[in-house]
Design an enzyme around this catalytic site. Structure first.
Site, short mmCIF file in Angstrom:
data_model
loop_
_atom_site.label_atom_id
_atom_site.label_comp_id
_atom_site.label_asym_id
_atom_site.label_seq_id
_atom_site.Cartn_x
_atom_site.Cartn_y
_atom_site.Cartn_z
N HIS A 251 39.65 36.14 48.26
CA HIS A 251 39.08 37.36 47.67
C HIS A 251 37.81 37.14 46.86
CE1 HIS A 251 41.07 35.86 44.05
NE2 HIS A 251 40.35 36.71 43.36
C1 UD1 Z 1 39.52 40.74 40.16
C2 UD1 Z 1 38.91 39.72 39.20
C3 UD1 Z 1 39.13 38.32 39.74
C4 UD1 Z 1 40.60 38.08 39.99
C5 UD1 Z 1 41.12 39.17 40.93
C6 UD1 Z 1 42.59 39.03 41.18
C7 UD1 Z 1 36.87 40.36 37.97
C8 UD1 Z 1 35.41 40.12 37.89
N1 UD1 Z 1 37.46 39.89 39.08
O1 UD1 Z 1 38.83 40.64 41.40
O2 UD1 Z 1 38.68 37.38 38.80
O3 UD1 Z 1 40.77 36.82 40.59
O4 UD1 Z 1 40.89 40.46 40.33
O5 UD1 Z 1 43.01 39.88 42.21
O6 UD1 Z 1 37.45 40.92 37.07
N2 UD1 Z 1 40.95 47.45 44.92
C9 UD1 Z 1 41.90 48.27 45.47
N3 UD1 Z 1 43.07 48.42 44.78
C10 UD1 Z 1 43.32 47.82 43.58
C11 UD1 Z 1 42.32 47.00 43.05
C12 UD1 Z 1 41.15 46.81 43.72
O7 UD1 Z 1 41.73 48.84 46.53
O8 UD1 Z 1 44.40 48.02 43.02
C13 UD1 Z 1 39.69 47.23 45.69
C14 UD1 Z 1 38.59 48.15 45.29
O9 UD1 Z 1 37.89 48.49 46.43
C15 UD1 Z 1 37.71 47.31 44.40
C16 UD1 Z 1 37.90 45.92 44.98
O10 UD1 Z 1 39.24 45.90 45.47
O11 UD1 Z 1 36.40 47.72 44.42
C17 UD1 Z 1 37.72 44.80 44.03
O12 UD1 Z 1 38.50 44.98 42.84
P1 UD1 Z 1 38.00 44.37 41.43
O13 UD1 Z 1 39.03 44.61 40.40
O14 UD1 Z 1 36.61 44.82 41.15
O15 UD1 Z 1 37.87 42.83 41.75
P2 UD1 Z 1 38.86 41.80 42.46
O16 UD1 Z 1 38.18 41.30 43.67
O17 UD1 Z 1 40.24 42.36 42.59
#
Ligand code: UD1
Length: 367
Positions: free
Chosen positions: A204
């Site tokens: 990820h």
């Molecule tokens: C975040 C953390 C990362 C951690 C990871 C664990 C930061 C900078 N990154 O990354 O350090 O290792 O979480 O999983 O804080 N999304 C969904 N559903 C959810 C959550 C996210 O669909 O419940 C999708 C959304 O499209 C979102 C993308 O995933 O834009 C990324 O989510 P985000 O929380 O921005 O970053 P992670 O890649 O999950």
């Protein structure tokens, strides 16, 4: 002592679970705030249910966005809550956007900040987590480290020795506390897998999945490894989205030994890792969990902020080089290398106990 603790993303829940148990044991007044950075059932509520965490007292529901948007929104919504609750200390864990946003909010309001999993450094400033770690540590009052490298990094950054406490690893507390439940998982039957005869993959990091070139490189690696062994791949939402964005769905589907699943729950995932031949990952926490489970891990990154997992554990860091990753994976699959590793110091299931004791002792003498 009154504590406000903050969670936001999947790995935060496992880390805070051990601390909350200890907080309950001591009947400490506690408010749990969920920022809502992760919000899907499989990325959030599932873990509250499995780890028997009580429902958050407050959910800020910030949802997805850029790093700047998430941090700004959390700060705006959290400030009135901290002002109202007036805790003695705000506890933040890990290195996600929610961690930094909450630490900055508390610091602005003159409330002490306790950072759990402090001092880790990848020295890779392109990672948002590295900025989150450095900025959070700068303004923290209690810096709880998981490995000695953390203490050294903090001292080099000029942080006072009195604020730094080497306590061990709360994520490992949770793993050890729930091992029995994980052993009862039926995930191997469900996915038709034989013990010790499959690999697990998680992916990820923006560096691997946010560019077409980076993601294609990973896909080429998987094409080779799955010729030798089944690979189970629970797909993170960020990764799921980018598979389609970069038109990689067909290539991924055509690998007959690559098994895609939704994100898994904690017990299923622990069971899957514990019984696997090999784990391939770009996660931070999984490097630590595989070390404790004694399972070989190949980290799909050029660096790690968790060097103890390489120096003492089962983690192998070979950089994002397709040939090296394939070569090392095949050695593990063909039993050509044995990586037993040992359990790092203080990863004994008692980190949360140490942390809460330090906080209680401090507030008893400074109230
Ligand atoms: C975040 C953390 C990362 C951690 C990871 C664990 C930061 C900078 N990154 O990354 O350090 O290792 O979480 O999983 O804080 N999304 C969904 N559903 C959810 C959550 C996210 O669909 O419940 C999708 C959304 O499209 C979102 C993308 O995933 O834009 C990324 O989510 P985000 O929380 O921005 O970053 P992670 O890649 O999950």
């Amino acid at each position: 002592m009154k504590v406000v603790s903050i969670v936001g993303t999947r790995p935060n829940f496992m880390k805070l679970a051990a601390l909350i148990e200890e907080i309950k044991k001591h009947k400490i007044e506690h408010i749990l705030v969920h920022t809502g950075q992760h919000y899907d059932m499989g990325m959030s509520k599932l873990f509250f249910d499995e780890l028997e965490l009580s429902k958050p007292d407050v959910n800020l529901e910030v949802g997805s966005g850029t790093r700047e948007e998430q941090i700004k929104s959390i700060k705006e919504k959290l400030e009135p809550i901290i002002e109202k609750e007036k805790p003695d200390v705000v506890v933040v864990v890990g290195d996600v956007n929610s961690t930094l946003a909450a630490a900055e909010t508390a610091n602005k309001l003159g409330i002490k900040v306790a950072h759990v999993e402090s001092g880790l450094r990848s020295f890779d400033n392109t990672m948002p987590e590295e900025s989150n770690r450095v900025e959070t540590d700068k303004i923290s009052d209690f810096l709880f480290t998981t490995e000695k490298s953390g203490n050294e990094n903090l001292l080099k950054e000029g942080i006072s020795k009195d604020k730094i406490f080497f306590v061990g690893n709360v994520m490992i507390d949770t793993l050890l506390n729930h091992r029995e439940k994980a052993e009862n998982s039926k995930i191997l039957e469900k996915l038709d897998l034989d013990k010790n005869n499959y690999a697990v993959l998680t992916l990820h990091r923006p560096s691997n999945v946010d560019t077409k070139e980076g993601f294609e490189n990973i896909v080429s690696i998987l094409e080779k490894i799955q010729e030798k062994i089944k690979i189970v791949f629970p797909v993170h939402p960020r990764t799921q989205k980018n598979i389609d964005m970069f038109n990689l769905r067909e290539r991924i589907k055509s690998m007959k030994n690559l098994i895609l699943t939704e994100p898994l729950g904690y017990f299923d995932f622990m069971h899957l890792m514990a019984n696997s031949k090999l784990v391939l990952t770009d996660s931070g926490g999984i490097q630590e969990e595989t070390t404790v489970l004694g399972v070989p891990c190949i980290t799909l990154r050029n660096n790690t902020e968790r060097p103890v997992t390489v120096e003492q554990g089962t983690n192998l860091l070979v950089s994002i080089d397709a040939n090296k990753i394939i070569g090392e994976s095949l050695k593990v699959i063909d039993n050509k290398i044995k990586r037993d590793g040992k359990i790092p110091e203080l990863w004994d299931g008692k980190a949360a106990e140490r942390i809460i004791k330090i906080l209680i002792d401090y507030f008893n003498t400074h109230s």
